[in-house]
Design a protein around this motif. Structure first.
Motif, PDB file in Angstrom:
ATOM      1  N   HIS A   1       0.813  -1.218   0.000  1.00  5.03           N
ATOM      2  CA  HIS A   1       0.000   0.000   0.000  1.00  5.03           C
ATOM      3  C   HIS A   1       0.852   1.277   0.000  1.00  5.03           C
ATOM      4  O   HIS A   1       0.553   2.243  -0.714  1.00  5.03           O
ATOM      5  CB  HIS A   1      -0.926  -0.033   1.220  1.00  5.03           C
TER       6      HIS A   1
ATOM      7  N   HIS B   1       1.370   4.621  -2.465  1.00  2.00           N
ATOM      8  CA  HIS B   1       1.371   6.060  -2.134  1.00  2.00           C
ATOM      9  C   HIS B   1       2.615   6.740  -2.709  1.00  2.00           C
ATOM     10  O   HIS B   1       2.537   7.842  -3.251  1.00  2.00           O
ATOM     11  CB  HIS B   1       1.335   6.247  -0.612  1.00  2.00           C
TER      12      HIS B   1
ATOM     13  N   ASP C   1      -6.266   7.317  -0.420  1.00  2.00           N
ATOM     14  CA  ASP C   1      -6.174   5.968  -0.978  1.00  2.00           C
ATOM     15  C   ASP C   1      -6.900   5.903  -2.322  1.00  2.00           C
ATOM     16  O   ASP C   1      -8.041   6.338  -2.441  1.00  2.00           O
ATOM     17  CB  ASP C   1      -6.791   4.961  -0.011  1.00  2.00           C
TER      18      ASP C   1
END
Ligand SMILES: [Zn+2]
Lengths: 218, 340
Positions: B114, B118, B303
């Motif tokens: 994740h 980013h 997100d």
């Protein structure tokens, strides 16, 4: 009709393939540690064994719960995504209804999935027809209100022996105590809208239940 | 083979998102279905509720992303999905859907970290120049990452207690600001002044680590002490003072890391990268030091699956492939995650 059937609602993981109502392949793990890891490889292996490719599938049947929240989400998400992307009809079946279909009997069948502290997810079926709605309830209360005469019990019997002893019940033999994905072959009606297809949790998330309670108490 | 069309899925927390990314550079679509309205009533993300919403939304979002991009699954080269870190039940919905798509169309599956996502959101703004340093600030992370090349991440600093975003949420609650707390404090801080002089926690000299729990306690104490004395705090000044303390330490350590590592760029990533105060302070410091600063636009700070698709492109080019037995890893390590 080439059909893929999936059950991940409890600790059992079961996948089956059928064609024209005949079972072509089946695999069941009674105590699966991790459906997330095992489900897709199992589907892939069974399909390879009968030499089917994904684009040959014509229908998908999956148990929608109740049961383990994570388990049913894995099964339902897998089934609905396959149905969506391969443009297939999708059928959802109650996990309790699947369990009740396992023994061949004329008696009414009570299916139990243990939900701890005397509670269970409870189904009541006869010849695959629901006699009541699936419920989450204390087993003792439910039996007092619903049971009439002799019945057969499937599923998680062990935690409820004490409560059951006051009733005239028959235990399903071990091999037919829990449904397998191949038992889903008899359920082929009632296709659902794929996008709106959801698990049947039978219970609100705990935080949501508390929030609603707060709302109602002003 | 530097070309790719990747369908990517992100479901690690409270956004259900699907994107189609061309060659790791162009977002053909990046659909985000936010659950924030649902979680507002709880004052934070409830994992079980988040997981339920993901199942409800997932195929709608996949369908929207494909049609907005004007492509079909046949055109797609690989399916990518966030493997972790995140909420396990939420991650599993995205992973189950990604596996179903990969299997149904016989496409490779690529698990993505994740935070790598980013960081790679920056590639949509400016091509990455190595070595680089990235400041990651979000609800769950406050880290300084050193990247000598694509796919290699070295954590050179991290928080020893709360993430910056967590401290924002707790301070926001203390001030009874609406959820989510970060943007609320940012807006309030813009109208106030740094009058409370909260501590700047720098830890040992030379350390790139962070600590925000002391600061958080100072803010809560300031509010309680004022209450006990029958005084009222000035919320905008309290917010400004808290934010000034957070930002000063973040900026100072990030700039020092760039200099010490001889980095060509300073990247910023994570939800808190949307903070206007932080963006302004970083820009000012970077300009003064002659450092190239790259910050994703506001809509790519939160997100989204687009960033996962960009990270996946570079992993795809390097040959990273996962099997259909891939599991969600809620505590996935960045340093080990994206290697082939
Ligand atoms: Zn994030």
């Amino acid at each position: 009709m080439k059909q893929l059937m999936i059950d991940t609602a409890t600790t059992r993981l079961s996948v089956a393939l059928s064609e024209a109502g005949e079972i072509q392949a089946e695999a069941t793990v009674m105590v699966s540690k991790n459906h997330a890891v095992t489900l897709m490889p199992m589907i892939e292996q069974l399909m390879a064994a009968v030499k089917w490719t994904p684009n040959m599938l014509e229908r998908i049947v999956v148990t929608t719960g109740p049961g383990s929240y994570t388990g049913i989400r894995i099964g339902v998400t897998t089934a609905k995504t396959l149905a969506y992307t391969l443009n297939l009809p999708l059928i959802g079946v109650s996990a309790l209804k699947l369990m009740a279909a396992a023994p061949n009997t004329d008696l009414p069948v009570v299916s139990l999935i243990d939900a701890r502290r005397g509670n269970a997810y409870i189904g009541y079926y006869q010849h695959n027809q629901a006699l009541t709605h699936d419920q989450h309830a204390p087993v003792a209360d439910w039996l007092r209100l619903n049971s009439q005469g002799r019945f057969l019990v499937v599923g998680d019997i062990e935690p409820f022996r004490d409560v059951l002893k006051d009733y005239e019940y028959v235990e399903a033999p071990a091999a037919h105590r829990y449904g397998r994905a191949s038992d889903l072959v008899v359920f082929s009606d009632e296709t659902s809208d794929v996008h709106a297809f959801e698990p049947e949790y039978l219970r609100l998330a705990e935080a949501e239940a508390k929030w609603l309670e707060g709302q109602n108490n002003g | 083979m530097n070309t790719s069309l990747i369908l990517s899925i992100e479901s690690s927390c409270d956004e259900t998102s699907v994107a189609l990314v061309k060659d790791g550079k162009t977002l053909l679509s990046n659909v985000v279905s936010s659950q924030i309205e649902s979680h507002k009533r709880f004052g934070g993300v409830v994992p079980e509720v988040a997981s339920r919403h993901h199942v409800e939304r997932i195929t709608y979002v996949i369908d929207d992303a494909l049609s907005e991009a004007g492509v079909t699954m046949e055109d797609v080269d690989a399916v990518a999905v966030t493997q972790g870190p995140g909420l396990v039940g939420a991650l599993l919905v995205g992973i189950s859907a990604a596996k179903a798509l990969a299997f149904a169309h016989q496409k490779p599956l690529i698990g993505v970290h994740h935070i790598a996502g980013h960081i790679y959101a920056n590639e949509l703004v400016e091509q990455m120049q190595f070595p680089l340093v990235c400041l990651v600030v979000s609800g769950g992370h406050t880290e300084l990452i050193y990247m000598p090349e694509h796919g290699v991440f070295e954590v050179i600093g991290e928080t020893r207690d709360d993430a910056a975003g967590e401290a924002y949420d707790k301070v926001a609650r203390t001030l009874s600001l609406p959820y989510p707390g970060g943007p609320a404090i940012d807006r309030l801080a813009a109208t106030g002044e740094d009058t409370y002089n909260f501590p700047r926690v720098r830890l040992e000299p030379g350390s790139f680590d962070f600590s925000f729990s002391g600061l958080k306690s100072s803010v809560i104490n300031a509010v309680h002490n004022a209450e006990q004395r029958g005084e009222t705090v000035i919320p905008e000044n309290l917010a400004a003072s808290f934010q000034a303390s957070v930002i000063e330490v973040l900026v100072e350590k990030a700039i020092r890391a760039v200099k010490e590592k001889g980095a060509k760029q300073l990247l910023v990533a994570g939800g808190v990268a949307a903070n206007r105060g932080l963006r302004a302070a970083l820009q000012e410091a970077a300009t003064a030091e002659g450092i190239q600063l790259v910050i994703p636009p506001l809509d790519l700070c939160g997100d989204n699956a687009g960033m996962i698709g960009v990270a996946a492109h570079h992993a795809y080019v390097r040959g990273k492939r996962d099997t259909l037995a891939m599991n969600a890893v809620p505590g996935l390590s960045l340093e080990e995650s994206m290697t082939v």
